[in-house]
Write a protein that holds these residues in place. Structure first.
Motif: not given
Ligand code: ADP
Length: 477
Positions: A379-380, A414-415, A441, A443-444, A446, A469
Motif C-alpha cells: 500500500n505504501a 495520504g487519506i 480489491l 481487502l488488504g 481489512s 500516512s
Molecule cells: P486496496 O489497496 O486493495 O485498495 P486496502 O484495504 O489495502 O485495499 O486499502 C483500502 C484503501 O485505503 C485503499 O484503496 C486506499 O484508498 C487507502 N489506503 C491504504 N493504504 C494507504 C496508504 N498507505 N496511503 C494512502 N491511502 C491508503
C-alpha cells in the motif's frame, strides 16, 4: 347583570303587591331567585349585594304583615325567609367563586402543560409558565427554578426582573408574603416555585399554590420525559439512517468489488495463459524461455496472493477467524527480507529501515506477520505513485505497555480524515485522482486488521492528505 337581578326584585315586589290578599305572603320566597341569579353570575359580591337588597325589599312587606297578623306561623315564616336571599346569595356566591377559581386554575394548568409540551429547550418556555402561574394564583411575583442536571439551574420570573433576595430593600410599604414551594412529582425534587404577594396569602391561596406546584412539577417531569423520548427517537432515526447508508455503501462496494476482483484475477491469468501458450506453441530460445518462466512465476505468485486474500477474508467474514500458529519470531529478519524484496522491485522508492538491533522478541504467527507487513508495504508503494520514502520501524510501543509495534510510514497521497474510519472495512477503496489506476480489491487493510485482532492486537492509522500516512500494527509481545 346586577341591574337585571334588581329589576327582578322590583318585579317580584310589584307582583306581590298586585296579588295582594292574604295568600300573597307565599310569593315572598321568590326573592331568593334574584339572589341566586346574581350569586351564580357574579359570585359572593354579587350574591351578597342582591341578597341584601332582596331581604330589605322583602322586609317592607314582612314587617307590616307581622304587625297585622301578630306572632303567627305566617309571620314566623316571613322572618325566617327574610334571611334566605342574603344567605343563599353569599353561600352560592362562594361556591360559584370557588368553582370559577378551580376552572381558572385548570385552564392555567392546561396552558402550562401545553407550553411545556412544545419542543425546544425548557428554559425558553419557562418564562411563559411563570407568567401563567402568576395569573392563575393571583400573586404579584413568581420565580421558577428548575434543576437542569448541571451546576447551573434553569430559572424564569414573572415579571421578568423578579429575583427574590433576602435582604434587598423593597419599594412598597405594604407587607409582603413569600411562599417557597418544592416542585416534586414523587421522583425527587425537580426545582422550586417562589411566590410573592403584597398583602396576605390566605390558607386557601396557599392550598391552591400547593396544588398548582404539584401539577407544575408533574408537567415539568412530563416535558422532560417527552424531551428525552424525542431525543431518543432522533438518535434512533439518525442511527437507522446511518446504518441504511452504510448498508447501501457496502452493497455498492461489494458490486464494485466483484468487478474489480474479476479484473484483478483476469490480469495475471491472461499473462499466465499468454506466456505458457507461447512456450508450448513456439520454439523459444532458452534465455527467453527463462524470462517467460520468470513472468509466469511472478503472475502465479500474484494470483496466489489474491486467492489467499479472498480465502482469508471469507474466513474472517464468516467468523471463523484466521488460523494462527504463534511461535517466537525474529521480527527483525522478517522486516529485513521484505524491505529487500520491495526495494529491489521498486527502485523509485527509498526504503528507510533502521535495522534489527532494537526489535524486541515477539510470539506470533510468522505467515500472518509477513502478510500484514507485505500489505502495508505494498500500500505504501501503491499510494505514493511519484515515488518517495517508505520508513519501516519496529519496537516496544511507548504508549501501550506490553505491546510491540510495527509501523510503515510513507509520504504518498495520504487519506482524507472523513475516510479514515472506513478504510479498514472490506471492499472500501478511497477515490484519489493520483492513484485511480492502482490495482487492489479493498481487502488488504481489512485483512491486516483481522490478523492483528486474531493476535489480540490492533491496527491504527495517522494520515494527512498530500503528506502521507503511517500505519501502526500493535501485537502483544
Ligand atoms: P486496496 O489497496 O486493495 O485498495 P486496502 O484495504 O489495502 O485495499 O486499502 C483500502 C484503501 O485505503 C485503499 O484503496 C486506499 O484508498 C487507502 N489506503 C491504504 N493504504 C494507504 C496508504 N498507505 N496511503 C494512502 N491511502 C491508503
Amino acid at each position: 347583570m346586577i341591574l337585571g337581578a334588581l329589576g327582578l326584585i322590583a318585579l317580584i315586589a310589584v307582583g306581590i303587591r298586585i296579588a295582594g290578599g292574604e295568600d300573597a305572603w307565599i310569593l315572598q320566597h321568590l326573592y331568593a331567585l334574584p339572589a341566586l341569579w346574581a350569586a351564580l353570575a357574579r359570585g359572593t359580591t354579587g350574591g351578597a349585594i342582591v341578597g341584601l337588597v332582596a331581604s330589605l325589599v322583602q322586609s317592607l312587606g314582612t314587617f307590616p304583615l307581622i304587625e297585622r297578623a301578630g306572632v303567627s306561623w305566617v309571620a314566623l315564616d316571613g322572618i325566617i325567609s327574610l334571611a334566605t336571599p342574603m344567605t343563599l346569595g353569599v353561600t352560592v356566591g362562594k361556591l360559584a367563586d370557588q368553582s370559577r377559581g378551580r376552572a381558572i386554575q385548570l385552564d392555567a394548568l392546561l396552558e402550562i402543560q401545553r407550553s411545556l409540551a412544545v419542543a425546544g429547550p425548557l428554559s425558553e418556555r419557562l418564562t411563559e409558565v411563570a407568567g401563567l402561574t402568576r395569573q392563575a394564583l393571583g400573586v404579584d411575583r413568581v420565580r421558577l427554578v428548575l434543576e437542569a442536571g448541571g451546576d447551573i439551574p434553569v430559572a424564569a420570573s414573572a415579571p421578568g426582573n423578579f429575583w427574590p433576595s433576602e435582604a434587598g430593600p423593597r419599594a412598597s410599604a405594604t407587607p409582603c408574603r413569600r411562599l417557597v414551594l418544592s416542585l416534586d412529582a414523587g421522583q425527587g425534587r425537580v426545582g422550586a416555585l417562589i411566590l410573592e404577594r403584597d398583602g396576605d396569602l390566605s390558607a386557601a391561596d396557599r392550598g391552591r399554590a400547593n396544588a398548582l406546584a404539584a401539577h407544575v412539577a408533574l408537567a415539568v417531569e412530563n416535558a422532560r420525559l417527552t424531551e428525552h423520548q424525542r431525543h431518543f427517537a432522533r438518535e434512533l432515526e439518525e442511527k437507522v439512517a446511518g446504518a441504511t447508508r452504510r448498508l447501501r455503501e457496502l452493497d455498492q462496494a461489494k458490486n464494485e468489488f466483484l468487478t474489480i476482483a474479476s479484473h484483478e484475477l483476469r490480469t495475471p491469468l491472461t499473462a499466465l495463459q499468454g506466456f505458457s501458450e507461447l512456450m508450448l506453441t513456439r520454439q523459444v530460445p532458452p534465455e527467453r524461455a527463462q524470462k517467460y518462466l520468470g513472468h509466469i512465476h511472478t503472475e502465479a505468485q500474484r494470483l496466489g496472493r489474491i486467492v489467499g486474500d479472498l480465502l482469508d477474508h471469507s474466513r474472517i467474514e464468516s467468523g471463523r477467524g484466521a488460523e494462527l500458529s504463534p511461535v517466537p519470531l525474529d521480527l527483525g529478519s522478517i522486516i529485513e527480507a521484505n524491505v529487500e524484496i520491495f526495494a529491489s522491485q521498486h527502485p523509485r522508492h527509498h526504503f528507510d529501515w533502521p535495522g534489527a538491533a532494537t526489535v524486541p522478541a515477539l510470539c506470533a504467527d510468522r505467515d500472518a506477520v509477513d502478510r500484514m507487513l507485505k500489505n502495508l508495504l505494498s500500500n505504501a508503494i501503491k499510494y505514493s505513485p511519484r515515488g518517495g520514502r517508505v520508513r519501516v520501524e519496529a519496537g516496544l510501543a511507548q504508549d501501550r505497555p506490553g505491546m510491540v509495534e510495527l509501523s510503515v510510514e510513507d509520504d504518498g497521497v495520504g487519506i482524507a480524515a472523513e475516510a479514515l474510519s472506513r478504510i479498514f472495512d472490506p471492499y472500501v477503496r478511497v477515490a484519489n485522482p493520483e492513484t485511480s489506476t492502482a490495482s487492489g480489491l479493498g481487502l488488504g487493510l481489512s485483512l491486516v486488521r483481522g490478523l492483528a485482532h486474531a493476535h489480540g492486537g490492533s491496527v491504527e492509522v495517522e494520515s494527512l492528505p498530500g503528506k502521507g500516512s503511517r500505519f501502526r500494527v500493535l501485537l502483544p509481545g
